[in-house]
Design a protein around this motif. Structure first.
Motif, PDB file in Angstrom:
ATOM      1  N   SER A  52     -23.908 -29.682 -16.356  1.00  0.00           N
ATOM      2  CA  SER A  52     -24.054 -30.960 -17.305  1.00  0.00           C
ATOM      3  C   SER A  52     -22.845 -31.055 -18.082  1.00  0.00           C
ATOM      4  CB  SER A  52     -25.130 -30.982 -17.783  1.00  0.00           C
ATOM      5  OG  SER A  52     -25.157 -30.149 -18.804  1.00  0.00           O
ATOM      6  N   PHE A  53     -22.618 -32.053 -18.734  1.00  0.00           N
ATOM      7  CA  PHE A  53     -21.457 -32.547 -19.671  1.00  0.00           C
ATOM      8  C   PHE A  53     -21.982 -31.847 -21.108  1.00  0.00           C
ATOM      9  CE2 PHE A  53     -19.714 -35.144 -23.068  1.00  0.00           C
ATOM     10  CZ  PHE A  53     -18.391 -35.129 -22.923  1.00  0.00           C
ATOM     11  N   GLY A  54     -23.242 -31.839 -21.267  1.00  0.00           N
ATOM     12  CA  GLY A  54     -23.629 -30.927 -22.486  1.00  0.00           C
ATOM     13  C   GLY A  54     -23.636 -29.495 -22.510  1.00  0.00           C
ATOM     14  N   GLU A  55     -23.728 -29.168 -21.305  1.00  0.00           N
ATOM     15  CA  GLU A  55     -23.519 -27.653 -21.307  1.00  0.00           C
ATOM     16  C   GLU A  55     -21.931 -27.192 -21.107  1.00  0.00           C
ATOM     17  OE1 GLU A  55     -25.675 -27.156 -17.579  1.00  0.00           O
ATOM     18  OE2 GLU A  55     -27.510 -26.571 -18.287  1.00  0.00           O
ATOM     19  N   PHE A  56     -21.283 -27.951 -20.266  1.00  0.00           N
ATOM     20  CA  PHE A  56     -19.683 -27.824 -20.463  1.00  0.00           C
ATOM     21  C   PHE A  56     -19.229 -27.840 -21.860  1.00  0.00           C
ATOM     22  CE2 PHE A  56     -15.696 -29.903 -20.308  1.00  0.00           C
ATOM     23  CZ  PHE A  56     -14.825 -28.941 -19.704  1.00  0.00           C
ATOM     24  N   SER A  57     -19.507 -28.945 -22.580  1.00  0.00           N
ATOM     25  CA  SER A  57     -18.949 -29.037 -23.915  1.00  0.00           C
ATOM     26  C   SER A  57     -19.326 -27.985 -24.925  1.00  0.00           C
ATOM     27  CB  SER A  57     -19.667 -30.328 -24.563  1.00  0.00           C
ATOM     28  OG  SER A  57     -19.265 -31.526 -23.811  1.00  0.00           O
ATOM     29  N   MET A  58     -20.691 -27.395 -24.644  1.00  0.00           N
ATOM     30  CA  MET A  58     -20.900 -26.004 -25.295  1.00  0.00           C
ATOM     31  C   MET A  58     -20.005 -24.746 -24.975  1.00  0.00           C
ATOM     32  SD  MET A  58     -22.520 -27.430 -27.784  1.00  0.00           S
ATOM     33  CE  MET A  58     -22.965 -25.906 -28.682  1.00  0.00           C
ATOM     34  N   ARG A  59     -19.979 -24.624 -23.928  1.00  0.00           N
ATOM     35  CA  ARG A  59     -19.243 -23.534 -23.173  1.00  0.00           C
ATOM     36  C   ARG A  59     -17.883 -23.561 -23.471  1.00  0.00           C
ATOM     37  NH1 ARG A  59     -16.286 -22.837 -18.691  1.00  0.00           N
ATOM     38  NH2 ARG A  59     -16.980 -24.782 -17.498  1.00  0.00           N
ATOM     39  N   VAL A  60     -17.282 -24.770 -23.347  1.00  0.00           N
ATOM     40  CA  VAL A  60     -15.718 -24.555 -23.409  1.00  0.00           C
ATOM     41  C   VAL A  60     -15.282 -24.522 -24.910  1.00  0.00           C
ATOM     42  CG1 VAL A  60     -13.810 -26.134 -23.399  1.00  0.00           C
ATOM     43  CG2 VAL A  60     -15.158 -26.074 -21.222  1.00  0.00           C
ATOM     44  N   GLY A  61     -16.163 -25.338 -25.828  1.00  0.00           N
ATOM     45  CA  GLY A  61     -16.052 -25.296 -27.071  1.00  0.00           C
ATOM     46  C   GLY A  61     -15.125 -26.451 -27.894  1.00  0.00           C
ATOM     47  N   PHE A  62     -15.637 -26.871 -28.860  1.00  0.00           N
ATOM     48  CA  PHE A  62     -14.942 -28.238 -29.403  1.00  0.00           C
ATOM     49  C   PHE A  62     -13.502 -27.811 -29.654  1.00  0.00           C
ATOM     50  CE2 PHE A  62     -19.134 -30.104 -31.281  1.00  0.00           C
ATOM     51  CZ  PHE A  62     -19.592 -30.104 -30.176  1.00  0.00           C
ATOM     52  N   GLU A  63     -12.950 -26.775 -30.007  1.00  0.00           N
ATOM     53  CA  GLU A  63     -11.582 -26.761 -30.488  1.00  0.00           C
ATOM     54  C   GLU A  63     -10.820 -26.668 -29.011  1.00  0.00           C
ATOM     55  OE1 GLU A  63      -8.436 -23.065 -31.905  1.00  0.00           O
ATOM     56  OE2 GLU A  63     -10.706 -22.728 -31.986  1.00  0.00           O
ATOM     57  N   GLU A  64     -11.343 -26.224 -27.768  1.00  0.00           N
ATOM     58  CA  GLU A  64     -10.521 -26.394 -26.837  1.00  0.00           C
ATOM     59  C   GLU A  64     -10.603 -28.059 -26.151  1.00  0.00           C
ATOM     60  OE1 GLU A  64      -8.285 -25.545 -23.395  1.00  0.00           O
ATOM     61  OE2 GLU A  64      -8.754 -24.460 -25.043  1.00  0.00           O
ATOM     62  N   LEU A  65     -11.570 -28.565 -26.510  1.00  0.00           N
ATOM     63  CA  LEU A  65     -11.802 -30.089 -26.354  1.00  0.00           C
ATOM     64  C   LEU A  65     -10.846 -30.836 -26.919  1.00  0.00           C
ATOM     65  CD1 LEU A  65     -15.825 -30.539 -25.779  1.00  0.00           C
ATOM     66  CD2 LEU A  65     -14.054 -30.290 -23.905  1.00  0.00           C
ATOM     67  N   GLN A  66     -10.745 -30.481 -28.239  1.00  0.00           N
ATOM     68  CA  GLN A  66      -9.888 -31.479 -29.132  1.00  0.00           C
ATOM     69  C   GLN A  66      -8.332 -31.100 -28.371  1.00  0.00           C
ATOM     70  OE1 GLN A  66     -10.479 -33.308 -31.359  1.00  0.00           O
ATOM     71  NE2 GLN A  66     -12.298 -32.771 -32.437  1.00  0.00           N
ATOM     72  N   HIS A  67      -8.000 -29.815 -27.875  1.00  0.00           N
ATOM     73  CA  HIS A  67      -6.609 -29.729 -27.375  1.00  0.00           C
ATOM     74  C   HIS A  67      -6.575 -30.620 -26.172  1.00  0.00           C
ATOM     75  CE1 HIS A  67      -5.509 -26.680 -30.064  1.00  0.00           C
ATOM     76  NE2 HIS A  67      -6.346 -25.530 -29.362  1.00  0.00           N
ATOM     77  N   HIS A  68      -7.539 -30.777 -25.244  1.00  0.00           N
ATOM     78  CA  HIS A  68      -7.671 -31.828 -24.074  1.00  0.00           C
ATOM     79  C   HIS A  68      -7.163 -33.202 -24.693  1.00  0.00           C
ATOM     80  CE1 HIS A  68      -8.806 -29.349 -20.720  1.00  0.00           C
ATOM     81  NE2 HIS A  68      -9.888 -28.740 -21.765  1.00  0.00           N
ATOM     82  N   ILE A  69      -7.784 -33.595 -25.812  1.00  0.00           N
ATOM     83  CA  ILE A  69      -7.459 -34.711 -26.245  1.00  0.00           C
ATOM     84  C   ILE A  69      -5.877 -34.955 -26.661  1.00  0.00           C
ATOM     85  CG2 ILE A  69      -8.199 -36.673 -27.871  1.00  0.00           C
ATOM     86  CD1 ILE A  69     -10.825 -35.428 -28.162  1.00  0.00           C
ATOM     87  N   ALA A  70      -5.556 -34.165 -27.336  1.00  0.00           N
ATOM     88  CA  ALA A  70      -4.209 -33.909 -28.014  1.00  0.00           C
ATOM     89  C   ALA A  70      -3.120 -33.952 -26.853  1.00  0.00           C
ATOM     90  CB  ALA A  70      -4.154 -32.897 -28.893  1.00  0.00           C
ATOM     91  N   ASP A  71      -3.310 -33.187 -25.920  1.00  0.00           N
ATOM     92  CA  ASP A  71      -2.321 -33.055 -24.789  1.00  0.00           C
ATOM     93  C   ASP A  71      -2.559 -34.084 -23.733  1.00  0.00           C
ATOM     94  OD1 ASP A  71      -1.795 -30.757 -26.103  1.00  0.00           O
ATOM     95  OD2 ASP A  71      -2.943 -29.438 -24.865  1.00  0.00           O
ATOM     96  N   TRP A  72      -3.421 -34.927 -23.833  1.00  0.00           N
ATOM     97  CA  TRP A  72      -3.642 -36.052 -22.766  1.00  0.00           C
ATOM     98  C   TRP A  72      -2.298 -36.919 -22.581  1.00  0.00           C
ATOM     99  CZ3 TRP A  72      -6.728 -36.445 -18.913  1.00  0.00           C
ATOM    100  CH2 TRP A  72      -6.782 -37.929 -18.303  1.00  0.00           C
TER     101      TRP A  72
END
Length: 688
Positions: free
Chosen positions: A613-633
């Motif tokens: 799920s999206f919630g499980e994915f968010s917690m597994r990957v971590g917020f720092e990595e998700l921030q990188h996805h936004i910055a590198d988009w």
């Protein structure tokens, strides 16, 4: 005489005479012989290292410094059990009531509001009424009455809440008594729907005839009766002293009157609450194993029916300390999940609930309303100390918490068998707002077939006790009224919730209910742009302020208003509402949602594990990595897989587009679902 002294995680017994003034900031001495006194039973914040609790105490309370209390505490104490000055204020010609009366009318089930978009030369005062229905049960008569009241005295809509009740908006002050008395005389109630006391007791709304579901709903009814105010001001105020409701069950009366543990205020019209009631609102939910339709862990008290091998209920697991409310930029306020406290046999559950309420009554903070919920008491003490104090009030030790299976979220939308030869139909209502054609259609169906209904904790509605021969005609009527079968509703909408927010809620900072439909459509468009399927979904919740009425802190994607057209974004909740979300970003403007969310959805699509799920994915990957996805988009990453186009005749396309607008979906999704259904049907027929 002996005392148990708690301090810095230690517990020791002190025998003999005690000089209480030596304990700086004495807190909560409870007499085992005398009536509890506010001067020594309420919390005192002067000590940071000691908590003193009497096992046996003097007949007269020891001297102690006065306890600091908030303004609302003084209003409650001086109100003559919720009467003064509310009664006097309601009799004035003014369209509003004063500050003290505003606090008191909450206990009667109403909030004073101001329509910010209808002001002409001053505030546009009106009142919101909230009903109280344990388990969401609503009789046929009461539903029809609420529908009529909405048209005659409200804004022509009904609102289904996240705690299985109605809200009626737009009632003017001079109509309050008419509306209130009509609800009461129709076997409804608003008593305790707001204010510093127990709110509506939730339980699964589904009308199954299974023993555990029936027992959960019966227990919810009894807890609601036990914890309802008793002083009579409600009936004095609204029906001139005539008590309409039936008498409480005998076992409820027995538990309420029992004072063997010296919990009650003797000779008081409010034996459990006294003049002060509770420090803040208090929420209870009851359910059965697996079924988390009630968001159990968000409640002050959560109870789970435990049954034997034959399906016979035998007791309850008890959770304590949940709650959603918080305040922006005040880190000492926070949402919290309830945690396991113990197990008790079913015969004693009302005694334990009473003991928990008394613990919060006597120890919950009354000086700072932001910190007054029971979750902060459990957090400060720890579950061990909290359990020990509850056991003193209860008089017995709780048994060990019993193992439970994983939680599941069940909405039970669509048609289902009840187990007694009848059926029920769960109807999705966007954000709980019943209005326009859908409102008229529901009234016609409910009136024609004399159906009782249930309100769900997810702002939906259930038609109960439907005979098999009625199903086809009811389905046709609902469809014509725009109340679609869940397979024709976007899955994002099916699990979404929003609070009312603007323009009526005085706490709202930005939109929630009115903004949610457009944001959900934008999210679905983002899904399509990154190649996610129509079946991909996540739990989205919206609130216009941080109080969390729609429980956004349990969502996989939560939007919490933090400024005009601005939201905090919370990520990481579980689809079964068993994990708390966390703050991901703050001050995200409405127009910037695509910039933030599209990279996250692309990452989920390309990097998730099977079934993650999206919630499980968010917690597994971590917020720092998700921030990188936004910055590198980048724009190149927005390119999705190649698309296949099908050409349609113009007239057919126009018909499909019109139908898609009616069903509040996209042409692409409608065509895809229709073709999928056709292909599956053809394949099935071919195999046969």
């Amino acid at each position: 005489m002996s005392y148990i002294v708690f301090g810095q995680g230690e517990k020791m017994e002190i025998s003999g005479a005690v000089n209480f003034t030596a304990f700086e900031g004495l807190k909560g001495i409870k007499s085992s012989q005398a009536t509890p006194s506010l001067e020594y039973k309420r919390q005192n914040q002067l000590s940071s290292f000691s908590r003193v609790k009497a096992v046996a105490a003097p007949v007269k309370p020891p001297n102690s410094l006065p306890v600091k209390r908030s303004k609302v505490e003084i209003i409650k104490e001086q109100s003559n059990y919720l009467r003064f000055p509310l009664k006097e204020e309601l009799e004035t010609e003014a369209p509003n009531i004063n500050e003290a009366a505003v606090q008191l009318i909450k206990f009667h089930g109403s909030y004073q509001q101001d329509n910010r978009e209808d002001r002409v030369g001053g505030k546009a005062y009106q009142f919101m009424l909230r009903t109280k229905q344990p388990s969401g049960k609503v009789s046929n008569k009461l539903y029809l009455v609420m529908d009529e009241l909405a048209d005659q005295f409200g804004i022509r809509t009904l609102r289904l809440t996240t705690r299985q009740t109605f809200q009626l908006h737009g009632v003017l002050k001079h109509n309050l008594k008419t509306v209130m008395s009509t609800i009461i005389k129709s076997m409804g109630s608003t008593l305790g729907a707001c204010g510093d006391l127990n709110r509506n007791v939730m339980a699964p709304a589904f009308p199954f005839t299974r023993k555990d579901y029936l027992f959960a709903q019966e227990t919810a009814d009894k807890i609601a009766a036990l914890l309802a105010p008793k002083a009579g001001s409600y009936y004095d105020m609204w029906v001139d002293g005539e008590k309409i409701m039936s008498a409480d069950p005998p076992d409820v009366i027995e538990v309420l009157n029992d004072n063997s543990r010296d919990i009650n205020f003797e000779d008081s019209p409010e034996p459990l609450y006294g003049t002060q009631f509770l420090p803040r609102k208090f929420k209870v939910a009851v359910t059965v194993p697996r079924d988390n339709s009630v968001d159990l862990l968000t409640n002050d008290v959560g109870l789970v029916v435990i049954s034997d091998d034959d399906g016979e209920p035998k007791g309850f697991n008890i959770y304590v300390g949940g709650g959603m409310g918080r305040t922006h930029r005040m880190e000492h306020t926070f949402p919290r999940l309830a945690e396991p406290m113990g197990y008790v046999a079913k015969e004693d559950i009302l005694y334990v609930v009473k003991a928990i309420v008394a613990t919060q009554r006597d120890y919950g903070r009354r000086d700072d309303r932001r910190m007054s919920r029971m979750k902060y008491l459990v957090h400060e003490w720890g579950i061990g100390k909290f359990r020990a104090i509850v056991e003193q009030y209860y008089g017995k030790q709780l048994q060990p918490f019993q193992e439970l299976p994983p939680w599941e979220f069940k909405s039970y939308l669509g048609w289902h068998e009840q187990g007694n030869g009848l059926h029920f139909c769960g109807i999705h209502i966007d954000n709980g707002r019943v209005k326009d054609v859908a409102k008229r259609t529901l009234r016609e169906v409910i009136e024609k077939y004399k159906l009782n209904i249930r309100l769900t904790p997810n702002q939906n509605l259930i038609l109960c006790d439907v005979r098999p021969g009625w199903k086809q005609e009811i389905s046709r009527s609902l469809r014509q009224g725009g109340l679609l079968h869940p397979r024709w509703v976007d899955t994002l909408n099916l699990t979404s919730m929003a609070c009312p927010a603007l323009p009526l809620c005085p706490l709202a900072i930005t939109e929630a209910e009115r903004g949610a439909p457009d944001i959900l459509r934008r999210i679905r468009k983002m899904f399509e742009n990154v190649g996610l399927k129509a079946s991909d979904t996540l739990v989205v919740r919206f609130t216009g302020c941080p109080n969390g009425c729609a429980r956004p802190y349990m969502a996989e994607l939560g939007f919490v208003g933090d400024g005009p057209n601005s939201y905090q974004i919370w990520l990481g909740g579980a689809s079964n509402q068993s994990r708390l979300a966390q703050t991901f970003m703050e001050k995200v403007k409405l127009q910037d949602f695509e910039k933030v969310l599209t990279p996250l959805f692309h990452a989920w699509k390309t990097q998730r594990f099977t079934g993650e799920s999206f919630g499980e994915f968010s917690m597994r990957v971590g917020f720092e990595e998700l921030q990188h996805h936004i910055a590198d988009w980048t724009e190149t990453e927005k390119t999705v897989e190649s698309r296949t186009y099908v050409q349609l005749e113009k007239d057919l396309y126009l018909d499909i587009r019109k139908l898609a607008e009616h069903k509040r979906t996209s042409v692409k999704r409608l065509v895809s679902e229709a073709l999928k259904t056709y292909v599956e049907s053809y394949t099935t027929d071919d195999k046969q």
